[in-house]
Design an enzyme around this catalytic site. Structure first.
Site, PDB file in Angstrom:
ATOM      1  N   ARG A  25       0.824  -1.219   0.000  1.00  0.00           N
ATOM      2  CA  ARG A  25       0.000   0.000   0.000  1.00  0.00           C
ATOM      3  C   ARG A  25       0.860   1.272   0.000  1.00  0.00           C
ATOM      4  O   ARG A  25       0.458   2.296   0.565  1.00  0.00           O
ATOM      5  CB  ARG A  25      -0.953   0.041   1.203  1.00  0.00           C
ATOM      6  CG  ARG A  25      -2.060  -0.985   1.149  1.00  0.00           C
ATOM      7  CD  ARG A  25      -3.269  -0.472   0.395  1.00  0.00           C
ATOM      8  NE  ARG A  25      -4.251  -1.533   0.218  1.00  0.00           N
ATOM      9  CZ  ARG A  25      -5.361  -1.654   0.938  1.00  0.00           C
ATOM     10  NH1 ARG A  25      -5.641  -0.779   1.863  1.00  0.00           N
ATOM     11  NH2 ARG A  25      -6.183  -2.655   0.707  1.00  0.00           N
ATOM     12  N   ARG A  29      -3.379   6.504   1.228  1.00  0.00           N
ATOM     13  CA  ARG A  29      -3.911   7.721   1.850  1.00  0.00           C
ATOM     14  C   ARG A  29      -3.014   8.371   2.895  1.00  0.00           C
ATOM     15  O   ARG A  29      -3.311   9.463   3.353  1.00  0.00           O
ATOM     16  CB  ARG A  29      -5.281   7.415   2.473  1.00  0.00           C
ATOM     17  CG  ARG A  29      -6.371   7.321   1.435  1.00  0.00           C
ATOM     18  CD  ARG A  29      -7.678   6.832   2.041  1.00  0.00           C
ATOM     19  NE  ARG A  29      -7.522   5.460   2.488  1.00  0.00           N
ATOM     20  CZ  ARG A  29      -8.514   4.685   2.907  1.00  0.00           C
ATOM     21  NH1 ARG A  29      -9.742   5.162   2.975  1.00  0.00           N
ATOM     22  NH2 ARG A  29      -8.300   3.442   3.284  1.00  0.00           N
ATOM     23  N   ARG A  38      -6.209  11.384  -5.872  1.00  0.00           N
ATOM     24  CA  ARG A  38      -7.462  10.659  -5.630  1.00  0.00           C
ATOM     25  C   ARG A  38      -8.645  11.621  -5.737  1.00  0.00           C
ATOM     26  O   ARG A  38      -9.683  11.288  -6.321  1.00  0.00           O
ATOM     27  CB  ARG A  38      -7.377  10.023  -4.252  1.00  0.00           C
ATOM     28  CG  ARG A  38      -8.662   9.583  -3.638  1.00  0.00           C
ATOM     29  CD  ARG A  38      -8.958   8.137  -3.958  1.00  0.00           C
ATOM     30  NE  ARG A  38      -9.616   7.480  -2.844  1.00  0.00           N
ATOM     31  CZ  ARG A  38     -10.837   7.772  -2.411  1.00  0.00           C
ATOM     32  NH1 ARG A  38     -11.539   8.723  -2.975  1.00  0.00           N
ATOM     33  NH2 ARG A  38     -11.348   7.104  -1.391  1.00  0.00           N
ATOM     34  N   ASP A  75      -6.718  -2.980  -7.589  1.00  0.00           N
ATOM     35  CA  ASP A  75      -7.301  -3.615  -6.410  1.00  0.00           C
ATOM     36  C   ASP A  75      -7.630  -5.066  -6.718  1.00  0.00           C
ATOM     37  O   ASP A  75      -7.922  -5.399  -7.875  1.00  0.00           O
ATOM     38  CB  ASP A  75      -8.568  -2.887  -5.961  1.00  0.00           C
ATOM     39  CG  ASP A  75      -8.939  -3.261  -4.533  1.00  0.00           C
ATOM     40  OD1 ASP A  75      -8.405  -2.644  -3.596  1.00  0.00           O
ATOM     41  OD2 ASP A  75      -9.735  -4.203  -4.355  1.00  0.00           O
ATOM     42  N   TYR A 152     -14.915 -12.275  -0.569  1.00  0.00           N
ATOM     43  CA  TYR A 152     -15.631 -11.025  -0.873  1.00  0.00           C
ATOM     44  C   TYR A 152     -16.799 -11.283  -1.824  1.00  0.00           C
ATOM     45  O   TYR A 152     -17.870 -10.672  -1.688  1.00  0.00           O
ATOM     46  CB  TYR A 152     -14.668  -9.992  -1.476  1.00  0.00           C
ATOM     47  CG  TYR A 152     -13.695  -9.437  -0.461  1.00  0.00           C
ATOM     48  CD1 TYR A 152     -14.028  -8.325   0.315  1.00  0.00           C
ATOM     49  CD2 TYR A 152     -12.454 -10.026  -0.246  1.00  0.00           C
ATOM     50  CE1 TYR A 152     -13.148  -7.823   1.258  1.00  0.00           C
ATOM     51  CE2 TYR A 152     -11.566  -9.537   0.698  1.00  0.00           C
ATOM     52  CZ  TYR A 152     -11.926  -8.433   1.451  1.00  0.00           C
ATOM     53  OH  TYR A 152     -11.057  -7.947   2.397  1.00  0.00           O
TER      54      TYR A 152
HETATM   55  O1  CP3 Z   1      -0.051  -2.539  -2.298  1.00  0.00           O
HETATM   56  C1  CP3 Z   1      -0.480  -1.637  -3.064  1.00  0.00           C
HETATM   57  O2  CP3 Z   1      -0.368  -0.430  -2.830  1.00  0.00           O
HETATM   58  C2  CP3 Z   1      -1.087  -2.042  -4.396  1.00  0.00           C
HETATM   59  C3  CP3 Z   1      -2.446  -1.684  -4.573  1.00  0.00           C
HETATM   60  C4  CP3 Z   1      -3.444  -2.438  -3.707  1.00  0.00           C
HETATM   61  C5  CP3 Z   1      -4.613  -1.851  -3.171  1.00  0.00           C
HETATM   62  N1  CP3 Z   1      -5.341  -2.825  -2.592  1.00  0.00           N
HETATM   63  C6  CP3 Z   1      -4.955  -0.429  -3.263  1.00  0.00           C
HETATM   64  C7  CP3 Z   1      -6.032   0.093  -2.407  1.00  0.00           C
HETATM   65  C8  CP3 Z   1      -3.464  -3.794  -3.356  1.00  0.00           C
HETATM   66  C9  CP3 Z   1      -2.420  -4.870  -3.606  1.00  0.00           C
HETATM   67  C10 CP3 Z   1      -4.682  -4.023  -2.677  1.00  0.00           C
HETATM   68  C11 CP3 Z   1      -5.058  -5.338  -2.198  1.00  0.00           C
HETATM   69  C12 CP3 Z   1      -6.351  -5.517  -1.540  1.00  0.00           C
HETATM   70  N2  CP3 Z   1      -7.520  -4.848  -1.745  1.00  0.00           N
HETATM   71  C13 CP3 Z   1      -6.580  -6.533  -0.599  1.00  0.00           C
HETATM   72  C14 CP3 Z   1      -5.572  -7.579  -0.175  1.00  0.00           C
HETATM   73  C15 CP3 Z   1      -4.459  -7.037   0.628  1.00  0.00           C
HETATM   74  C16 CP3 Z   1      -4.829  -6.582   1.992  1.00  0.00           C
HETATM   75  O3  CP3 Z   1      -4.651  -5.375   2.252  1.00  0.00           O
HETATM   76  O4  CP3 Z   1      -5.238  -7.418   2.790  1.00  0.00           O
HETATM   77  C17 CP3 Z   1      -7.931  -6.420  -0.193  1.00  0.00           C
HETATM   78  C18 CP3 Z   1      -8.604  -7.268   0.833  1.00  0.00           C
HETATM   79  C19 CP3 Z   1      -8.512  -5.368  -0.946  1.00  0.00           C
HETATM   80  C20 CP3 Z   1      -9.937  -4.895  -0.931  1.00  0.00           C
HETATM   81  C21 CP3 Z   1      -9.972  -3.515  -0.474  1.00  0.00           C
HETATM   82  N3  CP3 Z   1      -9.656  -2.425  -1.269  1.00  0.00           N
HETATM   83  C22 CP3 Z   1     -10.231  -3.038   0.837  1.00  0.00           C
HETATM   84  C23 CP3 Z   1     -10.628  -3.890   2.015  1.00  0.00           C
HETATM   85  C24 CP3 Z   1     -10.056  -1.651   0.810  1.00  0.00           C
HETATM   86  C25 CP3 Z   1     -10.137  -0.697   1.992  1.00  0.00           C
HETATM   87  C26 CP3 Z   1     -11.335   0.153   1.962  1.00  0.00           C
HETATM   88  C27 CP3 Z   1     -11.039   1.430   2.696  1.00  0.00           C
HETATM   89  O5  CP3 Z   1     -11.899   2.337   2.546  1.00  0.00           O
HETATM   90  O6  CP3 Z   1     -10.020   1.567   3.367  1.00  0.00           O
HETATM   91  C28 CP3 Z   1      -9.691  -1.294  -0.512  1.00  0.00           C
HETATM   92  C29 CP3 Z   1      -9.414   0.082  -0.994  1.00  0.00           C
HETATM   93  C30 CP3 Z   1      -8.012   0.332  -1.388  1.00  0.00           C
HETATM   94  N4  CP3 Z   1      -7.243  -0.495  -2.172  1.00  0.00           N
HETATM   95  C31 CP3 Z   1      -7.260   1.522  -1.099  1.00  0.00           C
HETATM   96  C32 CP3 Z   1      -6.027   1.373  -1.755  1.00  0.00           C
HETATM   97  C33 CP3 Z   1      -4.905   2.365  -1.804  1.00  0.00           C
HETATM   98  C34 CP3 Z   1      -7.756   2.730  -0.326  1.00  0.00           C
HETATM   99  C35 CP3 Z   1      -8.456   3.532  -1.379  1.00  0.00           C
HETATM  100  C36 CP3 Z   1      -8.817   4.948  -1.075  1.00  0.00           C
HETATM  101  O7  CP3 Z   1      -9.784   5.173  -0.342  1.00  0.00           O
HETATM  102  O8  CP3 Z   1      -8.165   5.852  -1.650  1.00  0.00           O
END
Ligand code: CP3
Length: 344
Positions: A25, A29, A38, A75, A152
């Site tokens: 990540r 944010r 964003r 994602d 999911y």
């Molecule tokens: O590592 C990286 O930066 C690569 C990009 C990446 C994202 N998500 C960007 C993201 C990767 C590899 C993921 C994986 C991901 N996404 C997983 C598996 C890894 C883990 O963290 O366990 C899962 C379960 C997801 C599904 C998902 N996407 C969730 C649960 C969330 C969080 C929701 C939230 O509001 O916090 C996301 C959103 C997400 N994916 C963000 C990012 C940078 C936050 C987005 C934002 O609000 O700007």
């Protein structure tokens, strides 16, 4: 491909006195520049599908910190969307999807050959990055592992114990296994297209592997991972693959050999000393600083970082956190971690 890239050396099994470093990540944010881009994109999914802006946010942490790897900004839930699931994000809560709980739901999914129509902008981001990154920086593509993605798709959201997915597994094995197969086949095509677009390494995120116990772990975490890796390596000889069966505990032991992964990423629920003894003996490991140190900083951040570098110092290692960095992290703590790893 530059043969001297430190990440690729670690994945080839080389021990380096300073381990290469990147961070799960790393585009996220906690960075003001991410929040600005964003906001420009609108919502999170629009950012993922906007190749120019997704390229920009992927590059931001490379410019700021000089990490050794960039990870594609996307994602794990884009694949379910490409297979026909509805997907949206609720601010402050997380992802929501239409659910699949029976044969009719499974039959309604699109064929795997249709996914590229939705995912083409992601491949464009990979192509952009392949030409924009500094020559020493490795480009990592990724997907979710089938079990984690299925949790999911079955529940329609994140769940603390993956209860709905466990229930379907126990009540309707045919539908559960049919869904896992469909995701596995989709993941092979998705990652294969990322590699063709220029990803030099791919990583499988099995964030919920730890909730699979005993034979279920072998069947639904290890076996699909092994199938994806063997197919990708058949199509793209030599492509290095990182597997992350998060919270696998004892099941980390032997995961390299059972799946064919070049590197096993370790979360912070096990110690680096334990993982060095039991997992790193089989190949490269990645990890495993607790991401809370990026919030709390101080001497503990530096001493924990140095402890982990030392524990993994006798074998191939890629330094990383044990899980993704959180939005409340301090960007200065990331620099402190990097300095501690590189010995500044
Ligand atoms: O590592 C990286 O930066 C690569 C990009 C990446 C994202 N998500 C960007 C993201 C990767 C590899 C993921 C994986 C991901 N996404 C997983 C598996 C890894 C883990 O963290 O366990 C899962 C379960 C997801 C599904 C998902 N996407 C969730 C649960 C969330 C969080 C929701 C939230 O509001 O916090 C996301 C959103 C997400 N994916 C963000 C990012 C940078 C936050 C987005 C934002 O609000 O700007």
């Amino acid at each position: 491909m530059a043969a001297d890239k430190t990440i690729l050396k670690a994945l080839a099994g080389e021990t380096q006195s300073i381990p290469p470093i990147w961070m799960m990540r790393q585009a996220g944010r906690y960075l003001p520049e991410y929040k600005a881009t964003r906001a420009e994109a609108g919502d999170f999914l629009s950012l993922c599908y906007n190749s120019d802006l997704a390229t920009e946010v992927t590059l931001q942490p490379i410019r700021r910190y000089g990490f050794d790897a960039a990870i594609l900004f996307a994602d794990i839930l884009l694949l379910p969307q490409a297979l026909g699931a509805d997907l949206w994000f609720v601010t402050g809560e997380g992802p929501r999807l239409s659910t699949i709980t029976d044969q009719a739901g499974l039959d309604a999914l699109k064929p795997v050959s249709d996914i590229h129509e939705t995912l083409n902008p992601i491949y464009q981001t990979v192509r952009n990055l392949a030409s924009a990154l500094p020559r020493e920086t490795t480009l990592i593509g990724f997907a979710g592992a089938p079990w984690t993605v299925a949790t999911y798709m079955i529940a329609g959201r994140g769940t603390p114990d993956q209860g709905p997915a466990h229930a379907l597994k126990d009540e309707d094995k045919a539908v559960f296994e049919g869904l896992l197969d469909r995701i596995t086949e989709g993941t092979i095509e998705y990652l294969s297209a990322q590699i063709e677009a220029g990803a030099e390494v791919v990583k499988l995120f099995d964030s919920w592997a730890g909730s699979l116990k005993g034979a279920d772990f072998d069947r639904y975490a290890t076996a699909p991972t092994q199938r994806i890796i063997s197919e990708l390596k058949a199509r793209h000889p030599g492509i290095p693959i990182i597997a992350f069966p998060r919270e696998a505990g004892d099941k980390y032991i032997g995961f390299h050999a059972k799946t064919g992964a070049d590197c096993v990423a370790i979360d912070d629920s096990v110690s680096a000393e334990w993982a060095a003894e039991h997992v790193q003996k089989d190949g490269c490991v990645q990890g495993n600083l607790a991401s809370s140190h990026m919030v709390t900083g101080g001497d503990a951040l530096v001493s924990e970082t140095k402890r982990i570098v030392k524990a993994f110092g006798n074998g191939p290692h890629i330094f990383n956190l044990g899980h993704g960095i959180t939005p409340d992290a301090d960007p200065d703590n990331v620099q402190r971690m990097i300095d501690a790893v590189r010995g500044a």
